[in-house]
Design a protein around this motif. Structure first.
Motif, mmCIF file in Angstrom:
data_model
loop_
_atom_site.group_PDB
_atom_site.id
_atom_site.type_symbol
_atom_site.label_atom_id
_atom_site.label_comp_id
_atom_site.label_asym_id
_atom_site.label_seq_id
_atom_site.Cartn_x
_atom_site.Cartn_y
_atom_site.Cartn_z
ATOM 1 N N ILE A 21 0.843 -1.208 0.000
ATOM 2 C CA ILE A 21 0.000 0.000 0.000
ATOM 3 C C ILE A 21 0.869 1.244 0.000
ATOM 4 O O ILE A 21 0.650 2.180 -0.782
ATOM 5 N N ARG A 25 1.243 3.897 -3.179
ATOM 6 C CA ARG A 25 0.890 5.292 -2.896
ATOM 7 C C ARG A 25 2.017 6.218 -3.357
ATOM 8 O O ARG A 25 1.775 7.229 -4.030
ATOM 9 N N CYS A 114 -4.055 -3.149 -3.258
ATOM 10 C CA CYS A 114 -3.358 -2.165 -2.425
ATOM 11 C C CYS A 114 -3.531 -0.753 -2.978
ATOM 12 O O CYS A 114 -3.628 0.216 -2.206
ATOM 13 N N ALA A 117 -6.852 0.265 -1.821
ATOM 14 C CA ALA A 117 -6.815 0.593 -0.396
ATOM 15 C C ALA A 117 -6.241 1.987 -0.172
ATOM 16 O O ALA A 117 -6.765 2.763 0.646
ATOM 17 N N ALA A 118 -5.171 2.315 -0.886
ATOM 18 C CA ALA A 118 -4.572 3.651 -0.748
ATOM 19 C C ALA A 118 -5.563 4.730 -1.165
ATOM 20 O O ALA A 118 -5.692 5.771 -0.498
ATOM 21 N N ASP A 121 -8.313 5.073 1.437
ATOM 22 C CA ASP A 121 -7.825 5.796 2.613
ATOM 23 C C ASP A 121 -7.896 7.299 2.395
ATOM 24 O O ASP A 121 -8.187 8.070 3.317
ATOM 25 N N HIS A 149 -6.754 -2.790 6.151
ATOM 26 C CA HIS A 149 -5.598 -2.069 6.679
ATOM 27 C C HIS A 149 -5.800 -0.552 6.684
ATOM 28 O O HIS A 149 -4.983 0.163 7.267
ATOM 29 N N VAL A 150 -6.872 -0.051 6.021
ATOM 30 C CA VAL A 150 -7.055 1.405 5.964
ATOM 31 C C VAL A 150 -8.323 1.889 6.648
ATOM 32 O O VAL A 150 -8.465 3.093 6.883
ATOM 33 N N ARG A 151 -9.242 0.999 6.969
ATOM 34 C CA ARG A 151 -10.438 1.355 7.722
ATOM 35 C C ARG A 151 -10.797 0.214 8.655
ATOM 36 O O ARG A 151 -10.604 -0.960 8.325
#
Length: 322
Positions: A21, A25, A114, A117-118, A121, A149-151
């Motif tokens: 992630i 990013r 990932c 996910a970034a 976020d 992993h982000v929320r």
């Protein structure tokens, strides 16, 4: 010259979700900040059910250039579903020599999730607690693994057409991850409950509709990576603040955007910018709690290069000789 090669098993062990992630990013921010035009994905149709994709590019931030080479063909073990077989080839920019080669299917499965996910976020409401995944393939699993992993999701809904398939996947993920994953074939209920939605099906026709999506929801459009498959309807495209991974790619190859544009509902200006600009702070992401935000993921080779560089560094630091 010794070229490191990482097979699928090694990729899955070395390419951890938090590290990937962070890597994608940084890669997407670098892509947007560089201002350098990148080649678009090239797709060659080999046969009715077989395509060959070539994704070249470079990522100056890590001194790497290269390409992903993949075939997309029906998986005999899973009728109706496709596999991405191939390699990511990463060169060292300073020497122009091949530095590492990695299994493309494994890299793609993880880095795509990932990247989502970034983006989530950066764009989803901080208080988002319900996740809905539309699709039941590999990307459904990796997205659930990455997004946690982000929320701090306390409810995860998994939608699919086959009740048996989604029930089996939901049960396995619930057991493996220690979180409750609920299977459902009711897309409207799933969408109407969710704070974050990911479409990862590759469906030819819309499976998610604007009328189903609540205000304030963040939606990741992932499953369609070329003109043709359309996972969501034009009403949802028009309703959302549309942010791309790479704007030129979205304008040329994002199918849902093309359909909405052809219908006269949006123009090219509807793509307000790139996720890398949001990461850099030069573009506003979510502008209000009630806004619907859309992240269009076509996938970009800088994500593959960044992921391959990250897992290669991990291997070297752990003394692994591929």
């Amino acid at each position: 010259m010794n070229i490191a090669y990482y097979d699928a098993e090694q990729v899955e062990r070395l390419l951890d979700y938090p590290g990937c992630i962070a890597a994608v990013r940084r890669a997407m921010r670098s892509l947007s900040e560089s201002g350098k035009a990148q080649p678009l994905r090239q797709i060659v149709r080999i046969a009715d059910k077989t395509m060959f994709g070539v994704m070249p590019g470079d990522l100056a931030a890590i001194g790497s250039f290269g390409a992903k080479l993949v075939s997309v063909a029906e998986d005999p073990a899973r009728p109706g579903r496709a596999r991405h077989r191939g390699v990511v080839v990463a060169y060292a920019a300073d020497s122009a020599e091949v530095e590492a080669i990695a299994d493309a299917e494994a890299v793609t499965a993880i880095r795509t999730a990932c990247a989502t996910a970034a983006a989530t976020d950066a764009l989803a409401r901080p208080d988002a607690r319900v996740l809905a995944i539309f699709g039941a393939g590999t990307q459904a699993e990796t997205h659930i693994r990455a997004l946690r992993h982000v929320r701090a999701f306390d409810r995860i809904l998994l939608w699919g057409r086959s009740a048996d398939s989604i029930a089996a996947l939901a049960a396995r993920l619930s057991r493996d991850l220690g979180i409750a994953v609920e299977a459902t074939t009711d897309g409207q209920r799933a969408a109407g409950t969710a704070d974050v939605i990911c479409t990862v099906s590759g469906s030819a026709e819309p499976i998610l509709f604007g009328a189903w999506v609540r205000k304030g929801t963040h939606v990741n459009l992932v499953g369609s990576s070329m003109l043709g498959p359309v996972e969501v309807d034009s009403a949802l495209v028009a309703a959302g603040r549309y942010i791309a991974d790479y704007r030129p790619g979205a304008l040329a190859q994002a199918s849902e955007l093309a359909v909405a544009r052809d219908a006269g509902l949006v123009t090219d200006d509807h793509v307000v910018g790139e996720i890398g600009e949001v990461f850099a702070g030069t573009l506003a992401g979510r502008e209000s709690p009630g806004q619907i935000t859309l992240y269009k993921s076509l996938g970009h080779v800088v994500q593959d290069l960044a992921a391959t560089a990250y897992l290669h560094r991990r291997a070297l630091s752990e003394g692994i000789t591929p």
